[in-house]
Design a protein around this motif. Structure first.
Motif, PDB file in Angstrom:
ATOM      1  N   ASN A  11      60.558 -66.378 -59.599  1.00 43.92           N
ATOM      2  CA  ASN A  11      59.902 -65.575 -58.571  1.00 43.92           C
ATOM      3  C   ASN A  11      60.619 -65.735 -57.232  1.00 43.92           C
ATOM      4  OD1 ASN A  11      58.185 -64.061 -57.007  1.00 43.92           O
ATOM      5  ND2 ASN A  11      56.314 -64.989 -57.808  1.00 43.92           N
ATOM      6  N   LEU A  12      61.704 -65.017 -57.080  1.00 43.88           N
ATOM      7  CA  LEU A  12      62.498 -65.140 -55.860  1.00 43.88           C
ATOM      8  C   LEU A  12      61.720 -64.638 -54.651  1.00 43.88           C
ATOM      9  CD1 LEU A  12      65.045 -65.710 -54.273  1.00 43.88           C
ATOM     10  CD2 LEU A  12      65.973 -63.501 -55.040  1.00 43.88           C
ATOM     11  N   GLY A  42      68.691 -70.874 -51.468  1.00 35.48           N
ATOM     12  CA  GLY A  42      69.881 -71.100 -52.261  1.00 35.48           C
ATOM     13  C   GLY A  42      70.394 -69.875 -52.977  1.00 35.48           C
ATOM     14  N   VAL A  43      70.182 -68.691 -52.367  1.00 29.68           N
ATOM     15  CA  VAL A  43      70.698 -67.449 -52.941  1.00 29.68           C
ATOM     16  C   VAL A  43      71.491 -66.701 -51.879  1.00 29.68           C
ATOM     17  CG1 VAL A  43      68.810 -67.248 -54.599  1.00 29.68           C
ATOM     18  CG2 VAL A  43      68.600 -66.166 -52.349  1.00 29.68           C
ATOM     19  N   THR A  44      72.174 -65.661 -52.288  1.00 33.76           N
ATOM     20  CA  THR A  44      72.940 -64.860 -51.351  1.00 33.76           C
ATOM     21  C   THR A  44      72.030 -63.872 -50.644  1.00 33.76           C
ATOM     22  OG1 THR A  44      73.431 -63.169 -53.001  1.00 33.76           O
ATOM     23  CG2 THR A  44      74.965 -65.031 -52.835  1.00 33.76           C
ATOM     24  N   PRO A  45      72.387 -63.422 -49.436  1.00 25.36           N
ATOM     25  CA  PRO A  45      71.584 -62.400 -48.749  1.00 25.36           C
ATOM     26  C   PRO A  45      71.383 -61.147 -49.587  1.00 25.36           C
ATOM     27  CG  PRO A  45      73.125 -63.398 -47.220  1.00 25.36           C
ATOM     28  CD  PRO A  45      73.478 -63.932 -48.584  1.00 25.36           C
ATOM     29  N   SER A  46      72.372 -60.765 -50.385  1.00 23.89           N
ATOM     30  CA  SER A  46      72.231 -59.555 -51.191  1.00 23.89           C
ATOM     31  C   SER A  46      71.104 -59.694 -52.206  1.00 23.89           C
ATOM     32  CB  SER A  46      73.541 -59.233 -51.904  1.00 23.89           C
ATOM     33  OG  SER A  46      73.932 -60.298 -52.760  1.00 23.89           O
ATOM     34  N   ALA A  47      70.867 -60.915 -52.699  1.00 25.93           N
ATOM     35  CA  ALA A  47      69.759 -61.130 -53.631  1.00 25.93           C
ATOM     36  C   ALA A  47      68.417 -60.910 -52.937  1.00 25.93           C
ATOM     37  CB  ALA A  47      69.836 -62.540 -54.209  1.00 25.93           C
ATOM     38  N   ALA A  48      68.318 -61.334 -51.679  1.00 24.72           N
ATOM     39  CA  ALA A  48      67.074 -61.153 -50.928  1.00 24.72           C
ATOM     40  C   ALA A  48      66.808 -59.687 -50.651  1.00 24.72           C
ATOM     41  CB  ALA A  48      67.134 -61.925 -49.617  1.00 24.72           C
TER      42      ALA A  48
END
Length: 204
Positions: A11-12, A42-48
């Motif tokens: 659940n990002l 701990g993820v890239t901005p594109s994932a957000a």
């Protein structure tokens, strides 16, 4: 790819909101950064960006989470019962819960209202009221049902109630009352809530 010790579950969206809550807890809404939130998770901005189109959308989601936390603070003092005394106590719980939350979590309280026009999904603004406001209207309605508030006095009663507690919360969390001793603040808060309930109840 997630960094060690950070984001590892499915659940990002919830993880981003939780990281945003931690960020504003000490710094207020101005401290929220989409890039810093993704770094914390701990993820890239594109994932957000798959979940939040902008910082404003993330801030709106964080504000919605803040509102839920405030509602929980109100419900901690929420009594059962259908008589006038219980109905009045519910309205008092709404007011004191609002103020206590502002005093305990000033950073979250500062983010209670989302940016104008912003929604958690980046879409059109929703007409859904904040849950604390829904509890306020529920408490007022229960006063009418219990005979503690006349039907003619019910119309618009939520606005003086909310204005009084919101104003006191600001005075106590960021204004001239903020350095008063805690017992004094709590006594003043209770007196303010009681006064507004008395005032609303006495309306013709």
């Amino acid at each position: 790819m997630a960094q060690s010790g950070t984001y590892h579950h499915g659940n990002l969206r919830a993880a981003l909101v939780d990281a945003g809550l931690e960020m504003i807890r000490t710094g207020g809404p101005e401290a929220l950064s989409l890039r810093e939130v993704t770094r914390a998770v701990g993820v890239t901005p594109s994932a957000a960006y798959r979940h939040f189109a902008s910082r404003q959308a993330l801030l709106a989601a964080v504000a919605a989470a803040v509102q839920e936390h405030m509602a929980e603070a109100m419900l901690r003092h929420w009594p059962d019962g259908s008589d006038a005394e219980a109905a009045r106590a519910r309205l008092h719980a709404v007011g004191t819960g609002y103020i206590e939350f502002a005093l305990a979590e000033p950073g979250w309280f500062a983010a209670f209202f989302p940016p104008e026009g912003a929604t958690p999904d980046g879409g059109p603004s929703s007409a859904q009221p904040p849950r604390p406001f829904a509890l306020l209207t529920q408490a007022l309605d229960s006063m009418v049902e219990a005979g503690a508030l006349g039907p003619g006095a019910r119309g618009g009663a939520e606005w003086p109630c909310w204005s009084a507690v919101h104003g006191f919360a600001h005075l106590a969390s960021t204004g001239p009352l903020q350095h008063r001793p805690d017992p004094e603040l709590r006594a003043l808060a209770s007196a303010t809530v009681t006064a507004i309930i008395d005032g609303v109840s006495s309306r013709p």
